[in-house]
Enzyme design. Structure first.
Site, PDB file in Angstrom:
ATOM      1  CD1 TRP A  57      -2.644   1.651   0.508  1.00 19.05           C
ATOM      2  CD2 TRP A  57      -1.935   1.920   2.624  1.00 19.05           C
ATOM      3  NE1 TRP A  57      -3.315   2.719   1.054  1.00 19.05           N
ATOM      4  CE2 TRP A  57      -2.909   2.908   2.350  1.00 19.05           C
ATOM      5  CE3 TRP A  57      -1.355   1.897   3.896  1.00 19.05           C
ATOM      6  CZ2 TRP A  57      -3.302   3.855   3.288  1.00 19.05           C
ATOM      7  CZ3 TRP A  57      -1.755   2.826   4.835  1.00 19.05           C
ATOM      8  CH2 TRP A  57      -2.714   3.787   4.535  1.00 19.05           C
TER       9      TRP A  57
ATOM     10  CG  ASP B 219      -2.023  -2.465   7.348  1.00 21.00           C
ATOM     11  OD1 ASP B 219      -3.004  -2.191   8.044  1.00 21.00           O
ATOM     12  OD2 ASP B 219      -1.667  -1.783   6.358  1.00 21.00           O
TER      13      ASP B 219
ATOM     14  CE  LYS C 262      -9.951   0.815   2.871  1.00 22.66           C
ATOM     15  NZ  LYS C 262      -9.710   1.547   1.685  1.00 22.66           N
TER      16      LYS C 262
HETATM   17  C1  LIG Z   1      -3.262  -2.022   3.496  1.00 30.84           C
HETATM   18  C2  LIG Z   1      -3.880  -0.806   4.073  1.00 30.84           C
HETATM   19  N1  LIG Z   1      -3.427  -0.346   5.225  1.00 30.84           N
HETATM   20  C3  LIG Z   1      -3.960   0.737   5.818  1.00 30.84           C
HETATM   21  C4  LIG Z   1      -5.000   1.427   5.234  1.00 30.84           C
HETATM   22  C5  LIG Z   1      -5.502   2.602   5.987  1.00 30.84           C
HETATM   23  O1  LIG Z   1      -6.797   2.934   5.928  1.00 30.84           O
HETATM   24  P1  LIG Z   1      -7.483   3.878   6.978  1.00 30.84           P
HETATM   25  O2  LIG Z   1      -6.473   4.819   7.501  1.00 30.84           O
HETATM   26  O3  LIG Z   1      -8.568   4.539   6.224  1.00 30.84           O
HETATM   27  O4  LIG Z   1      -8.016   2.985   8.040  1.00 30.84           O
HETATM   28  C6  LIG Z   1      -5.495   1.004   4.001  1.00 30.84           C
HETATM   29  C7  LIG Z   1      -6.538   1.730   3.285  1.00 30.84           C
HETATM   30  O5  LIG Z   1      -6.737   1.627   2.104  1.00 30.84           O
HETATM   31  C8  LIG Z   1      -4.936  -0.157   3.417  1.00 30.84           C
HETATM   32  O6  LIG Z   1      -5.398  -0.676   2.272  1.00 30.84           O
END
Ligand SMILES: Cc1ncc(COP(=O)(O)O)c(C=O)c1O
Length: 408
Positions: free
Chosen positions: A136, A217, A253
């Site tokens: 990511w 993660d 999500k």
């Molecule tokens: C792999 C991964 N880590 C972390 C995040 C962080 O998302 P958020 O800060 O919206 O919870 C995302 C969001 O797309 C992700 O795909």
């Protein structure tokens, strides 16, 4: 040496966020067949944003209770921290029973990872973290800003559009002992490729052998397979071995709480005493960064996870969301197989999991997808299948076949 401030005018322009370019270009495209694959959020079959029914119900309860808006403790809402750790590990897991988990509410997944990175930097300043290639995009930003050195392990094999398992294992083995290793708990972003349960065991063997510490993660628990239990199995496998590990969680999500910024950092320690010390350090770091976390999302999650009726309803909605993505994958694969007479194997679309896939297209092929077919994906080739409806699969299959076979 003190730096002399010469004026704010010396500040240059930051590079544009790549995803913003994709959504702007998509927005400006007037072609009615256009397809947006650059999304980071769920969409219904009508390609509209979705607010979960359980979230609406939880918010109604909150309104009825008339809860106040006082500051939360630095560590966040106690009931949320308990619920989130139990959801992740299972309430009867030894790490929970033995009080070996330090859980602190975070500003969604990103903020929780940022706290983890700050903890690593402040206590292991010379350590490095291994991240998958690709990963990511924001992982590198988070680590860079926290001052944590990173290097990459192989993950994606463009020839097979699958996991480069041997590459991954040998890179993790080749790293110096005692690194951190960033792993995606499920639904790897951006590739959609996850290790099998047997491969997870081998990854855990190597990490244990090399005395590395995993940082998981976990953004897609329940949203990948439709089961919160199955999607937590990678993390639980490591925890069952008695290993120390860090896990960042997000509810962006799986509850659609993108804008509420709710998540947590969980650190599994070797003893309750160590967990208390780690928690105190996480709180110290959080205090200096944002002082106290927001309450709204924490209350929503607590109401859903802590209430058996709402929890069952949430599981149903998770199955529905994961199911829609799976059915789009299936339809797309069927259209591709029926239309492409070359014998090319497109089955990776049904082998990948979660909302993202890599399709193994090169830059010129991706350019053709955008220019000729009005199909927008991120620059690295990541496609979010939440931007696809059943009705769009035929068209998308034509776009893939043309771009893949007619551009080299
Ligand atoms: C792999 C991964 N880590 C972390 C995040 C962080 O998302 P958020 O800060 O919206 O919870 C995302 C969001 O797309 C992700 O795909």
């Amino acid at each position: 040496m003190t730096t002399v401030v010469t004026g704010l005018d010396s500040i240059g322009m930051a590079p544009a966020e790549p995803n913003v370019e994709v959504s702007e270009a998509f927005g400006a495209d007037r072609n009615e067949m256009k397809v947006e694959l650059g999304l980071g959020a769920y969409r219904t079959e009508d390609l509209q944003p979705y607010v979960l029914n359980v979230v609406k119900k939880a918010e109604k309860l909150m309104l009825e209770r008339g809860e106040n808006k006082e500051y939360l403790p630095i560590e966040g809402l106690g009931a949320f921290n308990k619920a989130t750790a139990e959801l992740l590990f299972g309430a009867d897991n030894a790490v929970i029973q033995q009080q070996r988990v330090a859980t602190v509410q975070g500003i969604s997944g990103t903020g929780s990872l940022r706290l983890a990175a700050a903890l690593i930097h402040s206590h292991f300043p010379t350590s490095q973290i291994l991240i998958s290639s690709p990963t990511w995009g924001n992982h590198k930003n988070i680590l860079n800003d926290a001052g944590v050195a990173w290097s990459e392990y192989r993950y994606y094999d463009p020839l097979t559009v699958a996991l480069d398992f041997q590459g991954m294992i040998s890179d993790i083995k080749a790293a110096p002992e005692g690194c951190f290793v960033l792993l995606h708990g499920c639904a790897h972003n951006p590739t959609g490729i996850d290790p099998t349960p047997a491969q997870w065991q081998i990854i855990a063997d190597v990490i244990e052998e090399k005395k590395h510490i995993p940082l998981f993660d976990v953004v897609y628990q329940g949203y990948a397979s439709g089961s919160v239990e199955a999607d937590a199995s990678s993390v639980r496998l490591f925890a069952a071995r008695g290993m120390e590990l860090l896990v960042a969680q997000s509810y962006s999500k799986n509850m659609g709480l993108y804008a509420e910024r709710i998540g947590a950092i969980n650190v599994v320690c070797s003893s309750p005493d160590s967990a208390q010390r780690v928690k105190s350090q996480l709180k110290r770091l959080a205090r200096g960064m944002y002082s106290n976390p927001p309450v709204h999302g924490a209350r929503i999650v607590t109401n859903i996870v802590g209430n058996s009726d709402l929890f069952s309803e949430w599981e149903e909605e998770l199955r529905m969301m994961a199911g829609r993505i799976k059915s789009v994958r299936k339809k797309l694969y069927e259209c591709l197989s029926a239309k492409d007479k070359s014998g090319k194997d497109w089955s990776f679309f049904v082998k990948h999991i979660g909302m993202y896939s890599y399709a193994g297209l090169n830059e010129a092929q991706r350019e053709r997808m955008r220019k000729k077919w009005h199909v927008y994906m991120t620059k690295d080739g990541r496609m979010a299948l939440t931007g696809v409806s059943q009705a769009k699969c035929e068209y998308l299959a034509d776009a893939f076949i043309d771009s893949y076979h007619n551009v080299s």
